[in-house]
Write a protein that holds these residues in place. Structure first.
Motif, PDB file in Angstrom:
ATOM      1  N   LEU A  19       2.877   2.925  -3.109  1.00  0.00           N
ATOM      2  CA  LEU A  19       3.073   3.502  -1.782  1.00  0.00           C
ATOM      3  C   LEU A  19       2.211   2.718  -0.795  1.00  0.00           C
ATOM      4  O   LEU A  19       1.039   2.445  -1.089  1.00  0.00           O
ATOM      5  CB  LEU A  19       2.679   4.984  -1.806  1.00  0.00           C
ATOM      6  N   GLY A  20       2.829   2.354   0.344  1.00  0.00           N
ATOM      7  CA  GLY A  20       2.120   1.492   1.295  1.00  0.00           C
ATOM      8  C   GLY A  20       2.497   0.031   1.061  1.00  0.00           C
ATOM      9  O   GLY A  20       1.730  -0.886   1.371  1.00  0.00           O
ATOM     10  N   LEU A  21       3.704  -0.177   0.530  1.00  0.00           N
ATOM     11  CA  LEU A  21       4.165  -1.539   0.197  1.00  0.00           C
ATOM     12  C   LEU A  21       4.164  -2.475   1.406  1.00  0.00           C
ATOM     13  O   LEU A  21       3.860  -3.654   1.276  1.00  0.00           O
ATOM     14  CB  LEU A  21       5.590  -1.478  -0.349  1.00  0.00           C
ATOM     15  N   LYS A  22       4.515  -1.895   2.575  1.00  0.00           N
ATOM     16  CA  LYS A  22       4.588  -2.707   3.799  1.00  0.00           C
ATOM     17  C   LYS A  22       3.271  -3.444   4.014  1.00  0.00           C
ATOM     18  O   LYS A  22       3.233  -4.572   4.484  1.00  0.00           O
ATOM     19  CB  LYS A  22       4.846  -1.782   4.989  1.00  0.00           C
TER      20      LYS A  22
ATOM     21  N   TYR B  32     -12.097  -7.109   3.188  1.00  0.00           N
ATOM     22  CA  TYR B  32     -10.770  -7.418   2.630  1.00  0.00           C
ATOM     23  C   TYR B  32      -9.645  -7.126   3.614  1.00  0.00           C
ATOM     24  O   TYR B  32      -9.650  -6.087   4.272  1.00  0.00           O
ATOM     25  CB  TYR B  32     -10.533  -6.588   1.367  1.00  0.00           C
ATOM     26  N   GLU B  33      -8.664  -8.020   3.636  1.00  0.00           N
ATOM     27  CA  GLU B  33      -7.461  -7.742   4.444  1.00  0.00           C
ATOM     28  C   GLU B  33      -6.618  -6.672   3.751  1.00  0.00           C
ATOM     29  O   GLU B  33      -5.965  -5.860   4.396  1.00  0.00           O
ATOM     30  CB  GLU B  33      -6.600  -9.006   4.605  1.00  0.00           C
ATOM     31  N   LYS B  34      -6.611  -6.700   2.404  1.00  0.00           N
ATOM     32  CA  LYS B  34      -5.756  -5.783   1.640  1.00  0.00           C
ATOM     33  C   LYS B  34      -6.560  -5.065   0.556  1.00  0.00           C
ATOM     34  O   LYS B  34      -7.361  -5.699  -0.136  1.00  0.00           O
ATOM     35  CB  LYS B  34      -4.625  -6.556   0.941  1.00  0.00           C
ATOM     36  N   ILE B  35      -6.310  -3.771   0.432  1.00  0.00           N
ATOM     37  CA  ILE B  35      -6.900  -3.010  -0.673  1.00  0.00           C
ATOM     38  C   ILE B  35      -5.769  -2.235  -1.356  1.00  0.00           C
ATOM     39  O   ILE B  35      -4.929  -1.620  -0.689  1.00  0.00           O
ATOM     40  CB  ILE B  35      -7.996  -2.044  -0.167  1.00  0.00           C
ATOM     41  N   VAL B  36      -5.735  -2.312  -2.687  1.00  0.00           N
ATOM     42  CA  VAL B  36      -4.692  -1.606  -3.444  1.00  0.00           C
ATOM     43  C   VAL B  36      -5.378  -0.774  -4.535  1.00  0.00           C
ATOM     44  O   VAL B  36      -6.184  -1.298  -5.304  1.00  0.00           O
ATOM     45  CB  VAL B  36      -3.676  -2.598  -4.069  1.00  0.00           C
ATOM     46  N   ILE B  37      -5.047   0.516  -4.587  1.00  0.00           N
ATOM     47  CA  ILE B  37      -5.735   1.439  -5.501  1.00  0.00           C
ATOM     48  C   ILE B  37      -4.773   1.957  -6.575  1.00  0.00           C
ATOM     49  O   ILE B  37      -3.742   2.569  -6.260  1.00  0.00           O
ATOM     50  CB  ILE B  37      -6.342   2.626  -4.711  1.00  0.00           C
TER      51      ILE B  37
ATOM     52  N   GLY C 135     -16.623   2.546   7.648  1.00  0.00           N
ATOM     53  CA  GLY C 135     -15.851   2.144   8.828  1.00  0.00           C
ATOM     54  C   GLY C 135     -14.677   1.234   8.531  1.00  0.00           C
ATOM     55  O   GLY C 135     -14.246   0.454   9.384  1.00  0.00           O
ATOM     56  N   TYR C 136     -14.137   1.320   7.315  1.00  0.00           N
ATOM     57  CA  TYR C 136     -12.939   0.528   6.981  1.00  0.00           C
ATOM     58  C   TYR C 136     -11.722   1.400   7.277  1.00  0.00           C
ATOM     59  O   TYR C 136     -11.460   2.372   6.570  1.00  0.00           O
ATOM     60  CB  TYR C 136     -12.971   0.131   5.495  1.00  0.00           C
ATOM     61  N   TYR C 137     -10.976   1.075   8.334  1.00  0.00           N
ATOM     62  CA  TYR C 137      -9.851   1.925   8.736  1.00  0.00           C
ATOM     63  C   TYR C 137      -8.504   1.226   8.615  1.00  0.00           C
ATOM     64  O   TYR C 137      -7.507   1.710   9.153  1.00  0.00           O
ATOM     65  CB  TYR C 137     -10.060   2.436  10.169  1.00  0.00           C
ATOM     66  N   LYS C 138      -8.459   0.096   7.882  1.00  0.00           N
ATOM     67  CA  LYS C 138      -7.159  -0.567   7.713  1.00  0.00           C
ATOM     68  C   LYS C 138      -6.318   0.240   6.720  1.00  0.00           C
ATOM     69  O   LYS C 138      -6.863   0.957   5.882  1.00  0.00           O
ATOM     70  CB  LYS C 138      -7.355  -1.976   7.131  1.00  0.00           C
ATOM     71  N   ASP C 139      -4.978   0.085   6.817  1.00  0.00           N
ATOM     72  CA  ASP C 139      -4.104   0.727   5.837  1.00  0.00           C
ATOM     73  C   ASP C 139      -4.361   0.147   4.455  1.00  0.00           C
ATOM     74  O   ASP C 139      -4.785  -1.009   4.334  1.00  0.00           O
ATOM     75  CB  ASP C 139      -2.629   0.454   6.180  1.00  0.00           C
ATOM     76  N   TYR C 140      -4.111   0.925   3.453  1.00  0.00           N
ATOM     77  CA  TYR C 140      -4.211   0.410   2.091  1.00  0.00           C
ATOM     78  C   TYR C 140      -3.050   0.970   1.273  1.00  0.00           C
ATOM     79  O   TYR C 140      -2.370   1.916   1.696  1.00  0.00           O
ATOM     80  CB  TYR C 140      -5.571   0.762   1.462  1.00  0.00           C
TER      81      TYR C 140
ATOM     82  N   GLU D 262      -2.346   8.765   3.840  1.00  0.00           N
ATOM     83  CA  GLU D 262      -1.600  10.027   3.791  1.00  0.00           C
ATOM     84  C   GLU D 262      -1.651  10.624   2.381  1.00  0.00           C
ATOM     85  O   GLU D 262      -1.805  11.836   2.194  1.00  0.00           O
ATOM     86  CB  GLU D 262      -0.147   9.734   4.173  1.00  0.00           C
ATOM     87  N   VAL D 263      -1.527   9.753   1.380  1.00  0.00           N
ATOM     88  CA  VAL D 263      -1.592  10.208  -0.016  1.00  0.00           C
ATOM     89  C   VAL D 263      -2.974  10.808  -0.280  1.00  0.00           C
ATOM     90  O   VAL D 263      -3.105  11.875  -0.881  1.00  0.00           O
ATOM     91  CB  VAL D 263      -1.313   9.045  -0.994  1.00  0.00           C
TER      92      VAL D 263
END
Ligand SMILES: Cc1cc2nc3c(=O)[nH]c(=O)nc-3n(C[C@H](O)[C@H](O)[C@H](O)COP(=O)(O)OP(=O)(O)OC[C@H]3O[C@@H](n4cnc5c(N)ncnc54)[C@H](O)[C@@H]3O)c2cc1C
Ligand code: FES
Length: 321
Positions: A159-162, A245-250, A268-273, A312-313
């Motif tokens: 989820l969050g593939l975009k 990091y530009e991208k985080i995947v959990i 303070g990391y507010y980027k989408d993941y 959101e998840v």
């Protein structure tokens, strides 16, 4: 919509339009929702047009396929299985977040289990999966000797593939726990050489690391962690601050998705993941309703099809509410 991102993962794919179009329940196309006007926000190929041109039928039905087991390796409670399919199909399994339904050939479809694609070998037409034995369905998979029935590809394992589609060239942090390592291997191998990847892996609850062999040739910095240990969480925190990091995947349970969400906010990391999809899946086609959730404005969405933001998840959890 309530400001969330609920795009259908299959929209515009070779499996679109799907069963939902037949009953005016498409999640994207207003016409295929039974309305008499066109008002979708979908920027790809017109789904209604595809439906008409396809004789008002479902496009490329995902069929049950008998896949021969060509290799297997046991790691105590986890079994890694190599399945032979055809080369064309394997090509369709190459993206991160792809999963299939699997069952023992002697069982009915009620035994179907969603299982992530861990690796693919397009040259040999083979897919690799790792199955943890838990109860009725997974025990029967492990008992299969010659072959397994598989159905796929299904695309909504992440989820969050975009957020990760444009990950080429950046820095990526992957956080994985236990069986989350299976889809994490696929992600790492997909971006290997294209991203600088740090993988924090907590395999504490499994006795053997089934993923080690798969990651050995990859350019990835793997660190063994214990996500229950405050000191290890501090190490992750410092790393995120340092590397931004530009991208985080959990790839963890909901509990740890929430813990990592709080950890990210605290620095303070507010980027989408992106996060692994832990919703209960049964048909994978948006039909059975096993994965249904209600949005804030009361709409029912199917999580085998809909994308959702990682944040959101973390906020709502992956419960069928
Ligand atoms: C997209 C996706 C990918 C997955 N990938 C893998 C994988 O690569 N390897 C692996 O071992 N497991 C994977 N799983 C989990 C696996 O599907 C469940 O462990 C399995 O269904 C358990 O079935 P069971 O009858 O053995 O045990 P049960 O006792 O029925 O279930 C044990 C636990 O598994 C989960 N579960 C059960 N049924 C489902 C279901 N239909 N959908 C989702 N979760 C369920 C529940 O949390 C449940 O508490 C994945 C799940 C999803 C949704
Ligand atoms: S799993 Fe059946 S509707 Fe989603």
């Amino acid at each position: 919509m309530d400001g969330s991102f609920f795009e259908c993962v299959d929209a515009g794919s070779e499996n679109c339009p799907c069963y939902l179009a037949l009953t005016n329940d498409c999640m994207t196309c207003t016409r295929l929702k039974g309305l008499d006007y066109c008002d979708c926000r979908w920027a790809g190929v017109c789904i209604y047009n595809e439906f008409i041109w396809n004789g008002k039928q479902v496009k490329n039905l995902r069929e049950d396929i008998n896949a021969r087991i060509v290799n297997r390796k046991s790691y105590h409670e986890v079994e890694v299985l190599v399945l032979k399919t055809d080369k064309y199909l394997v090509q369709r399994f190459k993206y991160p977040g792809t999963y299939i339904f699997v069952r023992n050939p002697e069982d009915r479809s009620i035994y179907d289990v969603p299982i992530s694609i861990m690796d693919t070998d397009p040259g040999k037409g083979e897919i690799h999966i790792a199955v943890k034995t838990i109860s009725a369905k997974t025990k029967k998979i492990i008992k299969a000797e010659e072959s397994l029935i598989i159905r796929g590809p299904y695309r909504n394992g992440l989820l969050g593939l975009k957020n990760i589609k444009d990950a080429l060239g950046g820095k990526m942090l992957v956080l994985a726990k236990s069986m989350g390592m299976a889809p994490a291997v696929k992600l790492v191998k997909y971006f290997d050489g294209h991203c600088e990847i740090d993988l924090m892996a907590d395999m504490n609850r499994l006795r053997n690391d089934f993923a080690e062999e798969y990651l050995s040739g990859c350019h990835v910095n793997v660190q063994d962690m214990n996500f229950k240990d405050r000191k290890d969480l501090d190490i992750i925190k410092d790393l995120i601050k340092k590397k931004d990091y530009e991208k985080i995947v959990i790839f963890t349970s909901d509990k740890y998705i929430s813990i990592f969400d709080a950890l990210l906010k605290s620095i303070g990391y507010y980027k989408d993941y992106a996060v692994v999809n832990n919703f209960n899946m049964c048909c994978g086609e948006g039909v059975c309703g096993a994965c249904s959730v209600k949005t804030e404005d009361g709409k029912v969405i199917k999580m085998c099809k809909c994308q959702m933001k990682g944040e959101e998840v973390a906020k709502r959890g992956q419960k069928n509410v």
